[in-house]
Design a protein around this motif. Sequence first.
Motif, mmCIF file in Angstrom:
data_model
loop_
_atom_site.group_PDB
_atom_site.id
_atom_site.type_symbol
_atom_site.label_atom_id
_atom_site.label_comp_id
_atom_site.label_asym_id
_atom_site.label_seq_id
_atom_site.Cartn_x
_atom_site.Cartn_y
_atom_site.Cartn_z
ATOM 1 N N VAL A 114 0.861 -1.188 0.000
ATOM 2 C CA VAL A 114 0.000 0.000 0.000
ATOM 3 C C VAL A 114 0.900 1.242 0.000
ATOM 4 N N GLY A 115 0.594 2.180 -0.904
ATOM 5 C CA GLY A 115 1.405 3.393 -1.008
ATOM 6 C C GLY A 115 2.439 3.310 -2.114
ATOM 7 N N GLU A 116 2.923 2.086 -2.394
ATOM 8 C CA GLU A 116 3.903 1.895 -3.465
ATOM 9 C C GLU A 116 3.258 1.246 -4.696
ATOM 10 N N ASP A 117 2.529 0.151 -4.467
ATOM 11 C CA ASP A 117 1.954 -0.623 -5.576
ATOM 12 C C ASP A 117 0.454 -0.434 -5.708
ATOM 13 N N THR A 118 -0.183 0.137 -4.701
ATOM 14 C CA THR A 118 -1.633 0.347 -4.720
ATOM 15 C C THR A 118 -1.956 1.503 -3.777
ATOM 16 N N LYS A 119 -3.088 2.162 -4.013
ATOM 17 C CA LYS A 119 -3.439 3.336 -3.203
ATOM 18 C C LYS A 119 -3.966 2.954 -1.826
ATOM 19 N N SER A 120 -4.685 1.829 -1.726
ATOM 20 C CA SER A 120 -5.293 1.463 -0.437
ATOM 21 C C SER A 120 -5.593 -0.032 -0.401
ATOM 22 N N PHE A 121 -5.816 -0.549 0.822
ATOM 23 C CA PHE A 121 -6.210 -1.951 0.984
ATOM 24 C C PHE A 121 -7.486 -2.230 0.189
ATOM 25 N N ALA A 122 -8.479 -1.329 0.319
ATOM 26 C CA ALA A 122 -9.775 -1.549 -0.328
ATOM 27 C C ALA A 122 -9.629 -1.601 -1.844
ATOM 28 N N ASN A 123 -8.854 -0.661 -2.420
ATOM 29 C CA ASN A 123 -8.623 -0.660 -3.876
ATOM 30 C C ASN A 123 -7.973 -1.960 -4.328
ATOM 31 N N ALA A 124 -6.933 -2.372 -3.591
ATOM 32 C CA ALA A 124 -6.193 -3.576 -3.977
ATOM 33 C C ALA A 124 -7.088 -4.808 -3.910
ATOM 34 N N LEU A 125 -7.930 -4.866 -2.869
ATOM 35 C CA LEU A 125 -8.796 -6.034 -2.700
ATOM 36 C C LEU A 125 -9.859 -6.110 -3.791
ATOM 37 N N LYS A 126 -10.348 -4.937 -4.213
ATOM 38 C CA LYS A 126 -11.351 -4.944 -5.286
ATOM 39 C C LYS A 126 -10.746 -5.506 -6.574
ATOM 40 N N SER A 127 -9.506 -5.111 -6.878
ATOM 41 C CA SER A 127 -8.900 -5.582 -8.124
ATOM 42 C C SER A 127 -8.314 -6.983 -7.992
ATOM 43 N N VAL A 128 -7.986 -7.407 -6.760
ATOM 44 C CA VAL A 128 -7.365 -8.724 -6.580
ATOM 45 C C VAL A 128 -8.301 -9.842 -7.040
ATOM 46 N N LEU A 129 -9.603 -9.612 -6.940
ATOM 47 C CA LEU A 129 -10.565 -10.638 -7.349
ATOM 48 C C LEU A 129 -10.520 -10.883 -8.854
ATOM 49 N N ARG A 130 -9.927 -9.938 -9.604
ATOM 50 C CA ARG A 130 -9.792 -10.105 -11.055
ATOM 51 C C ARG A 130 -8.420 -10.657 -11.432
ATOM 52 N N GLN A 131 -7.613 -10.995 -10.414
ATOM 53 C CA GLN A 131 -6.233 -11.436 -10.678
ATOM 54 C C GLN A 131 -6.072 -12.943 -10.470
ATOM 55 N N ASP A 132 -7.188 -13.679 -10.508
ATOM 56 C CA ASP A 132 -7.184 -15.142 -10.405
ATOM 57 C C ASP A 132 -6.443 -15.636 -9.156
ATOM 58 N N PRO A 133 -6.772 -15.086 -7.959
ATOM 59 C CA PRO A 133 -6.073 -15.566 -6.757
ATOM 60 C C PRO A 133 -6.758 -16.807 -6.188
ATOM 61 N N ASP A 134 -5.993 -17.630 -5.498
ATOM 62 C CA ASP A 134 -6.558 -18.723 -4.706
ATOM 63 C C ASP A 134 -6.501 -18.363 -3.227
ATOM 64 N N ILE A 135 -5.391 -17.723 -2.845
ATOM 65 C CA ILE A 135 -5.183 -17.316 -1.444
ATOM 66 C C ILE A 135 -4.896 -15.826 -1.430
ATOM 67 N N ILE A 136 -5.576 -15.103 -0.541
ATOM 68 C CA ILE A 136 -5.395 -13.657 -0.420
ATOM 69 C C ILE A 136 -4.995 -13.352 1.023
ATOM 70 N N LEU A 137 -3.905 -12.617 1.198
ATOM 71 C CA LEU A 137 -3.491 -12.168 2.536
ATOM 72 C C LEU A 137 -3.706 -10.666 2.627
ATOM 73 N N VAL A 138 -4.512 -10.237 3.590
ATOM 74 C CA VAL A 138 -4.761 -8.809 3.819
ATOM 75 C C VAL A 138 -3.991 -8.427 5.086
ATOM 76 N N GLY A 139 -2.987 -7.569 4.923
ATOM 77 C CA GLY A 139 -2.122 -7.225 6.054
ATOM 78 C C GLY A 139 -2.869 -6.712 7.263
ATOM 79 N N GLU A 140 -3.889 -5.901 7.046
ATOM 80 C CA GLU A 140 -4.650 -5.375 8.184
ATOM 81 C C GLU A 140 -6.082 -5.070 7.763
ATOM 82 N N MET A 141 -7.047 -5.521 8.587
ATOM 83 C CA MET A 141 -8.462 -5.261 8.318
ATOM 84 C C MET A 141 -8.825 -3.940 9.003
ATOM 85 N N ARG A 142 -8.642 -2.829 8.287
ATOM 86 C CA ARG A 142 -8.698 -1.530 8.956
ATOM 87 C C ARG A 142 -10.084 -0.888 8.991
ATOM 88 N N ASP A 143 -10.897 -1.141 7.985
ATOM 89 C CA ASP A 143 -12.139 -0.369 7.882
ATOM 90 C C ASP A 143 -13.254 -1.212 7.275
#
Length: 382
Positions: free
Chosen positions: A209-238
């Motif tokens: 976050v801050g380098e490769d993506t603007k926010s956790f929420a933004n990254a998570l929205k797009s991660v679903l289009r990246q064919d993931p099997d396992i997703i690690l979210v560093g912190e559940m902030r909001d």
Amino acid sequence: MARLAPEPAVQATETAALVTTGGDHDRGPTVRVNDVLIRALELGASDIHLTVGTHPSARVSGEVEPMDEFPRMTTNVLQEMIYAILTQKQRETFEANLELDFAYQVPGHSRFRVNVYRQRESTGAAFRQIPFEIKPLEDLGVPPVVGSFAGLQRGFVLVTGPTGSGKSTTLASVVDLANRTRRDHIMTVEDPIEFLHRHKSCIVNQREVGEDTKSFANALKSVLRQDPDIILVGEMRDLETISVALTAAETGHLVFGTLHTSSAASTIDRVIDVFPPHQQTQIRAQFAGAIQGIVCQTLCKRADGRGRVVATEVLVATPAIRNLIREGKTHQIGTAMQAGAQFGMHTLDQHLAELVKTRQITFEHGLEKCHAADEFRRLTGR
């Protein structure tokens, strides 16, 4: 030969803050951030603190101790030391926000998660050690059931505990186990990236976050289009992050996340309470269906004073546990966990009592860490 996952923006140069101490008229001996960090590693420190008016300090076996072989920090010297390890972009971010999180490494020694901040018009910094090597779960002292979460096909697994309780270390070991035993795509979203995962049996992509993506929420929205099997979210902030993570867990992904909660019951309440009241009944049902396990942990001083041992609370989502969550009866979850040993469940107080009985920690320290003093006394026979 394993390919390395893309490395985050870290500064690993020997420029690492060659700075002289003392005022402008008395420059004194040179001090480098790297020298302080290497000395702290030799002492077995988990954290290092740089702040004005005192020596650099290291947290060893849970207690902060001054490293008085280094001089006391002055405002100007400390700012120079810290600025010497920042990129120009990071300096600008820090000056705009007055706080900064980033990863830093001392080549050949260790990586660090760093937080730089302002206090009383001076600069301060806290460094958390992140080993290059990821330890296997059995070496961490967490129960074997935690390893079983790495083999799940879908659902939500939360690792919780106070700051500095080893959540990131446990999660890194679980993800590494999956990386070694599955053939899948693992995506992580972190702030900053802590443990570096190599591609093993899985492909691993790590986003900061801050380098490769603007926010956790933004990254998570797009991660679903990246064919993931396992997703690690560093912190559940909001709310937005938790909501997208829940949806991902429901739609066939295995989602790992962290929260700063101290028990399984409080973790469930925290997730539900983030949502507005009119949505909470629906979210309870959603969460009850998605949750697979909760691991709460804290670090305790060993009775012999040599380092720390982890104490855990583990919830496994059995049909009975899911019903309690759905019906809002979180106050009954502790009792259900006490009776769920055959599923790998136990409460924190049960684990603390076991650590006292095996003389790994003292009764007094267990009493400080426990949730219910009366229950803990009963379990230890005091």
